[in-house]
Design a protein around this motif. Structure first.
Motif, PDB file in Angstrom:
ATOM      1  N   ASP A 176       0.875  -1.176   0.000  1.00 52.69           N
ATOM      2  CA  ASP A 176       0.000   0.000   0.000  1.00 52.69           C
ATOM      3  C   ASP A 176       0.907   1.219   0.000  1.00 52.69           C
ATOM      4  O   ASP A 176       1.539   1.544   1.014  1.00 52.69           O
ATOM      5  N   ASN A 177       0.986   1.896  -1.149  1.00 54.21           N
ATOM      6  CA  ASN A 177       1.926   3.021  -1.259  1.00 54.21           C
ATOM      7  C   ASN A 177       1.535   4.214  -0.384  1.00 54.21           C
ATOM      8  O   ASN A 177       2.331   5.124  -0.192  1.00 54.21           O
ATOM      9  N   SER A 178       0.332   4.221   0.171  1.00 55.56           N
ATOM     10  CA  SER A 178      -0.028   5.284   1.107  1.00 55.56           C
ATOM     11  C   SER A 178       0.468   4.964   2.522  1.00 55.56           C
ATOM     12  O   SER A 178       0.530   5.836   3.377  1.00 55.56           O
ATOM     13  N   GLU A 179       0.849   3.734   2.762  1.00 59.14           N
ATOM     14  CA  GLU A 179       1.342   3.313   4.074  1.00 59.14           C
ATOM     15  C   GLU A 179       2.862   3.404   4.181  1.00 59.14           C
ATOM     16  O   GLU A 179       3.407   3.534   5.274  1.00 59.14           O
ATOM     17  N   TYR A 180       3.535   3.331   3.047  1.00 57.46           N
ATOM     18  CA  TYR A 180       4.995   3.341   3.025  1.00 57.46           C
ATOM     19  C   TYR A 180       5.483   4.545   2.222  1.00 57.46           C
ATOM     20  O   TYR A 180       4.894   4.905   1.211  1.00 57.46           O
ATOM     21  N   SER A 181       6.593   5.131   2.669  1.00 58.97           N
ATOM     22  CA  SER A 181       7.141   6.289   1.951  1.00 58.97           C
ATOM     23  C   SER A 181       7.779   5.868   0.632  1.00 58.97           C
ATOM     24  O   SER A 181       7.915   6.695  -0.276  1.00 58.97           O
ATOM     25  N   SER A 182       8.146   4.578   0.532  1.00 57.89           N
ATOM     26  CA  SER A 182       8.736   4.080  -0.712  1.00 57.89           C
ATOM     27  C   SER A 182       8.596   2.566  -0.767  1.00 57.89           C
ATOM     28  O   SER A 182       8.350   1.902   0.249  1.00 57.89           O
ATOM     29  N   PHE A 183       8.805   2.025  -1.967  1.00 60.78           N
ATOM     30  CA  PHE A 183       8.792   0.576  -2.133  1.00 60.78           C
ATOM     31  C   PHE A 183       9.960  -0.049  -1.369  1.00 60.78           C
ATOM     32  O   PHE A 183       9.844  -1.142  -0.818  1.00 60.78           O
ATOM     33  N   GLU A 184      11.062   0.675  -1.289  1.00 59.33           N
ATOM     34  CA  GLU A 184      12.236   0.198  -0.550  1.00 59.33           C
ATOM     35  C   GLU A 184      11.912   0.022   0.937  1.00 59.33           C
ATOM     36  O   GLU A 184      12.353  -0.935   1.566  1.00 59.33           O
ATOM     37  N   GLU A 185      11.121   0.939   1.498  1.00 64.23           N
ATOM     38  CA  GLU A 185      10.721   0.822   2.899  1.00 64.23           C
ATOM     39  C   GLU A 185       9.857  -0.431   3.103  1.00 64.23           C
ATOM     40  O   GLU A 185      10.027  -1.167   4.084  1.00 64.23           O
TER      41      GLU A 185
END
Length: 168
Positions: free
Chosen positions: A127-136
């Motif tokens: 969920d890209n709204s939950e994480y600042s980046s895909f790496e995170e």
């Protein structure tokens, strides 16, 4: 409260016997009925009266093993074996349960178990709204560095294990 286990199956035989199979999935009044099937919906069917198939999807409590085979609610009776033999059917089923993390695969032909497999499986939703980046996201779940967003499935999930050929 049980974890929900999603399943899909294809049942093949005479049309009348496929219909009897569905009654056993839907009603506790039927002899040798399946236990704790929460839903079972035919999403495709075809053939003629003597060579018929249905494709069914639904969910059940915990696993197909628990609801339809020997280790759960049936007191040691393999209901897949009993019902495919009684109705002269061939059945193939896949399931997945996200809470514990596994997929099952069974094939029965006229009472005989041909395939009995269970594999560990994990599905992680990005969920890209939950994480600042895909790496995170990758860091939180210890996902290998080589994985990219292009490796996510249509639902936006990263999956590992299970049966890669299911749902192809």
């Amino acid at each position: 409260m049980a974890n929900d286990c999603y399943f899909e199956m294809m049942v093949q035989g005479k049309r009348s016997d496929c219909e009897k199979w569905m009654k056993k999935m839907e009603s506790y009044d039927e002899p040798n009925h399946f236990y704790r099937i929460f839903s079972s919906d035919v999403y495709e069917e075809g053939g003629d009266d003597d060579n018929y198939y249905i494709k069914v999807c639904g969910d059940c409590a915990w696993s197909l093993e628990t609801c339809c085979r020997t280790s759960g609610y049936s007191n040691g009776v393999d209901l897949f074996a009993v019902n495919t033999k009684e109705l002269n059917l061939r059945m193939e089923a896949y399931s997945q349960e996200e809470g514990i993390g596994f997929q099952e695969h069974y094939i029965y032909d006229n009472g005989k178990c041909i395939t009995d497999e269970c594999e560990d499986w994990t599905s992680l939703y990005y969920d890209n709204s939950e994480y600042s980046s895909f790496e995170e996201f990758k860091s939180e779940y210890d996902i290998p560095e080589y994985v990219t967003e292009a490796d996510l499935n249509e639902a936006g999930c990263y999956e590992t294990g299970g049966f890669s050929w299911w749902n192809e």
